[in-house]
Scaffold this motif. Structure first.
Motif, PDB file in Angstrom:
ATOM      1  N   SER A 152     -16.601  10.518  -2.242  1.00  0.00           N
ATOM      2  CA  SER A 152     -16.472  10.883  -0.827  1.00  0.00           C
ATOM      3  C   SER A 152     -16.953   9.779   0.106  1.00  0.00           C
ATOM      4  O   SER A 152     -16.665   9.816   1.311  1.00  0.00           O
ATOM      5  CB  SER A 152     -17.237  12.180  -0.535  1.00  0.00           C
ATOM      6  N   PHE A 153     -17.691   8.810  -0.421  1.00  0.00           N
ATOM      7  CA  PHE A 153     -18.197   7.710   0.408  1.00  0.00           C
ATOM      8  C   PHE A 153     -17.352   6.446   0.310  1.00  0.00           C
ATOM      9  O   PHE A 153     -17.615   5.470   0.997  1.00  0.00           O
ATOM     10  CB  PHE A 153     -19.650   7.404   0.045  1.00  0.00           C
ATOM     11  N   ALA A 154     -16.336   6.485  -0.558  1.00  0.00           N
ATOM     12  CA  ALA A 154     -15.391   5.371  -0.621  1.00  0.00           C
ATOM     13  C   ALA A 154     -14.391   5.520   0.518  1.00  0.00           C
ATOM     14  O   ALA A 154     -14.140   6.620   1.006  1.00  0.00           O
ATOM     15  CB  ALA A 154     -14.676   5.366  -1.959  1.00  0.00           C
ATOM     16  N   GLN A 155     -13.824   4.418   0.954  1.00  0.00           N
ATOM     17  CA  GLN A 155     -12.854   4.460   2.038  1.00  0.00           C
ATOM     18  C   GLN A 155     -11.505   3.975   1.543  1.00  0.00           C
ATOM     19  O   GLN A 155     -11.364   2.837   1.106  1.00  0.00           O
ATOM     20  CB  GLN A 155     -13.311   3.593   3.216  1.00  0.00           C
ATOM     21  N   ALA A 156     -10.523   4.838   1.590  1.00  0.00           N
ATOM     22  CA  ALA A 156      -9.168   4.438   1.231  1.00  0.00           C
ATOM     23  C   ALA A 156      -8.593   3.562   2.343  1.00  0.00           C
ATOM     24  O   ALA A 156      -9.104   3.550   3.469  1.00  0.00           O
ATOM     25  CB  ALA A 156      -8.302   5.673   1.045  1.00  0.00           C
ATOM     26  N   GLU A 157      -7.546   2.822   2.024  1.00  0.00           N
ATOM     27  CA  GLU A 157      -6.862   2.046   3.053  1.00  0.00           C
ATOM     28  C   GLU A 157      -6.369   3.001   4.140  1.00  0.00           C
ATOM     29  O   GLU A 157      -5.822   4.067   3.853  1.00  0.00           O
ATOM     30  CB  GLU A 157      -5.673   1.292   2.455  1.00  0.00           C
ATOM     31  N   GLN A 158      -6.581   2.622   5.383  1.00  0.00           N
ATOM     32  CA  GLN A 158      -6.165   3.460   6.506  1.00  0.00           C
ATOM     33  C   GLN A 158      -5.408   2.623   7.532  1.00  0.00           C
ATOM     34  O   GLN A 158      -5.644   1.416   7.655  1.00  0.00           O
ATOM     35  CB  GLN A 158      -7.367   4.105   7.190  1.00  0.00           C
ATOM     36  N   ILE A 159      -4.524   3.276   8.241  1.00  0.00           N
ATOM     37  CA  ILE A 159      -3.875   2.628   9.379  1.00  0.00           C
ATOM     38  C   ILE A 159      -3.966   3.535  10.593  1.00  0.00           C
ATOM     39  O   ILE A 159      -4.077   4.761  10.472  1.00  0.00           O
ATOM     40  CB  ILE A 159      -2.393   2.275   9.102  1.00  0.00           C
ATOM     41  N   LEU A 205      -1.522   8.973  16.677  1.00  0.00           N
ATOM     42  CA  LEU A 205      -1.850   9.759  15.489  1.00  0.00           C
ATOM     43  C   LEU A 205      -3.254   9.472  14.981  1.00  0.00           C
ATOM     44  O   LEU A 205      -3.738  10.165  14.084  1.00  0.00           O
ATOM     45  CB  LEU A 205      -0.835   9.455  14.370  1.00  0.00           C
ATOM     46  N   GLY A 206      -3.905   8.446  15.529  1.00  0.00           N
ATOM     47  CA  GLY A 206      -5.221   8.057  15.036  1.00  0.00           C
ATOM     48  C   GLY A 206      -5.123   7.399  13.679  1.00  0.00           C
ATOM     49  O   GLY A 206      -4.047   6.978  13.230  1.00  0.00           O
ATOM     50  N   TYR A 207      -6.261   7.289  12.981  1.00  0.00           N
ATOM     51  CA  TYR A 207      -6.283   6.694  11.641  1.00  0.00           C
ATOM     52  C   TYR A 207      -5.913   7.742  10.605  1.00  0.00           C
ATOM     53  O   TYR A 207      -6.285   8.914  10.710  1.00  0.00           O
ATOM     54  CB  TYR A 207      -7.676   6.152  11.324  1.00  0.00           C
ATOM     55  N   PHE A 208      -5.172   7.337   9.586  1.00  0.00           N
ATOM     56  CA  PHE A 208      -4.855   8.217   8.470  1.00  0.00           C
ATOM     57  C   PHE A 208      -4.686   7.390   7.197  1.00  0.00           C
ATOM     58  O   PHE A 208      -4.429   6.173   7.243  1.00  0.00           O
ATOM     59  CB  PHE A 208      -3.598   9.048   8.747  1.00  0.00           C
ATOM     60  N   SER A 209      -4.866   8.068   6.073  1.00  0.00           N
ATOM     61  CA  SER A 209      -4.761   7.417   4.761  1.00  0.00           C
ATOM     62  C   SER A 209      -3.396   7.715   4.149  1.00  0.00           C
ATOM     63  O   SER A 209      -2.693   8.636   4.574  1.00  0.00           O
ATOM     64  CB  SER A 209      -5.859   7.913   3.823  1.00  0.00           C
ATOM     65  N   LYS A 210      -3.049   6.966   3.121  1.00  0.00           N
ATOM     66  CA  LYS A 210      -1.794   7.206   2.422  1.00  0.00           C
ATOM     67  C   LYS A 210      -1.856   8.581   1.771  1.00  0.00           C
ATOM     68  O   LYS A 210      -2.858   8.951   1.156  1.00  0.00           O
ATOM     69  CB  LYS A 210      -1.549   6.130   1.366  1.00  0.00           C
ATOM     70  N   THR A 215       6.147  11.501   2.656  1.00  0.00           N
ATOM     71  CA  THR A 215       6.362  10.262   1.904  1.00  0.00           C
ATOM     72  C   THR A 215       7.138   9.216   2.687  1.00  0.00           C
ATOM     73  O   THR A 215       6.757   8.031   2.729  1.00  0.00           O
ATOM     74  CB  THR A 215       7.111  10.569   0.589  1.00  0.00           C
ATOM     75  N   GLU A 216       8.236   9.609   3.313  1.00  0.00           N
ATOM     76  CA  GLU A 216       9.065   8.635   4.033  1.00  0.00           C
ATOM     77  C   GLU A 216       8.286   7.978   5.172  1.00  0.00           C
ATOM     78  O   GLU A 216       8.405   6.759   5.400  1.00  0.00           O
ATOM     79  CB  GLU A 216      10.327   9.313   4.599  1.00  0.00           C
ATOM     80  N   PHE A 217       7.496   8.784   5.880  1.00  0.00           N
ATOM     81  CA  PHE A 217       6.685   8.262   6.982  1.00  0.00           C
ATOM     82  C   PHE A 217       5.621   7.313   6.444  1.00  0.00           C
ATOM     83  O   PHE A 217       5.425   6.216   6.967  1.00  0.00           O
ATOM     84  CB  PHE A 217       6.032   9.422   7.737  1.00  0.00           C
ATOM     85  N   ASP A 218       4.926   7.756   5.376  1.00  0.00           N
ATOM     86  CA  ASP A 218       3.895   6.932   4.743  1.00  0.00           C
ATOM     87  C   ASP A 218       4.436   5.572   4.331  1.00  0.00           C
ATOM     88  O   ASP A 218       3.850   4.521   4.632  1.00  0.00           O
ATOM     89  CB  ASP A 218       3.353   7.643   3.490  1.00  0.00           C
ATOM     90  N   ASN A 219       5.539   5.582   3.608  1.00  0.00           N
ATOM     91  CA  ASN A 219       6.106   4.327   3.065  1.00  0.00           C
ATOM     92  C   ASN A 219       6.440   3.352   4.185  1.00  0.00           C
ATOM     93  O   ASN A 219       6.176   2.149   4.079  1.00  0.00           O
ATOM     94  CB  ASN A 219       7.348   4.629   2.237  1.00  0.00           C
TER      95      ASN A 219
END
Length: 295
Positions: A152-159, A205-210, A215-219
């Motif tokens: 829970s303390f790791a950070q995934a890539e976010q945009i 949309l703020g920050y979000f992770s994959k 899926t189409e939006f994420d990619n």
């Protein structure tokens, strides 16, 4: 449990208490008025009031008594909670619900208001200030908690991105052309986007992770460089024009970087478990009479 999840749990309790209290107090007036009939026989406010008192009355009065004790103890210790403190917690609650609109919908569906929740959040933050000096959190506890909850303390890539959602490809291409001609993204989002939850904020949309988006939006979003605008992206919701504004690289969990958050989470947990004991001890200093407890 994360701080945001903990606060969300607190909100649910707050909403329940406010809703029940409001019902009981509202029916205390004009109790003999009919609120329904069956075969011509009236069900009065008095009937409903008595039933609500039987089910929830004593518990609700206990909560009101507890709030008075908390306020009194805060006055003794000259403890105050600022409006800014309350607003910061409300913002976290809104985030945990997926934004201000979803948060407000939760309030509306539970027949309560933002001002009522703010008042109860102020009470909670007062409790926190009262109990915090009595709570000890050791380094060993913090390290153990970190190891048990490392993921829970790791950070995934976010945009961080914004989007303009429209119903058809033709409109999407027209909007994209307007952007290429120098159009303002937030202004066009307000004018054209069909996403009512983001259009008034310029499509933000703020920050979000994959994995947070379809899926189409994420990619499409995660393949865009910063400050680039996508071609129309089709999803089940329509056609999106996406603009990536910033990126955060993935980070492994790090104890030193997470210490403040760990301490806060442990503090929240200990307050939750120790508040009842603290309150029962404080009650001994007050002359309390709850006549509903005897019903």
């Amino acid at each position: 449990m994360s701080l945001i999840k903990q606060k969300k749990k607190i909100l649910l309790v707050i909403i329940a208490v406010i809703a029940v209290s409001a019902i009981i107090l509202s029916f205390a007036l004009k109790k003999d008025d009919a609120i329904a009939t069956i075969n011509g026989k009236a069900i009065t406010k008095d009937d409903l009031y008595n039933e609500m008192v039987k089910q929830y009355g004593s518990e609700t009065v206990d909560q009101l008594i507890a709030n008075k004790i908390v306020a009194s103890e805060a006055t003794k210790q000259k403890i105050t909670v600022s409006e800014s403190d309350v607003n910061k917690q409300i913002e976290k609650l809104q985030e945990s619900y997926g934004g201000e609109e979803a948060f407000n919908s939760a309030l509306e569906s539970n027949n309560t208001t933002l001002s009522a929740v703010k008042e109860d959040m102020k009470n909670y933050l007062t409790i926190k200030k009262l109990l915090e000096p009595e709570i000890e959190i050791t380094e060993e506890e913090m390290k153990t908690y970190f190891e048990e909850n490392k993921d829970s303390f790791a950070q995934a890539e976010q945009i961080k991105a914004s989007h303009i959602l429209v119903a058809d490809e033709k409109t999407a291409k027209e909007v994209k052309q307007m952007l290429e001609n120098g159009g303002d993204f937030p202004a066009l989002a307000k004018e054209y986007s069909t996403d009512d939850s983001t259009k008034d904020q310029g499509g933000e949309l703020g920050y979000f992770s994959k994995g947070d988006m379809v899926t189409e939006f994420d990619n499409a979003a995660f393949s865009l460089p910063v400050n680039q605008i996508s071609d129309p992206v089709k999803t089940e919701y329509g056609y999106h024009i996406i603009k990536v504004e910033a990126k955060k690289e993935a980070k492994e969990a790090n104890y030193d970087d997470s210490k403040a958050e760990i301490k806060e989470q442990l503090l929240e947990q200990k307050i939750d478990t120790e508040y009842t004991t603290w309150l029962e001890e404080k009650k001994k200093d007050y002359d309390i009479k709850n006549t509903l407890a005897e019903v």
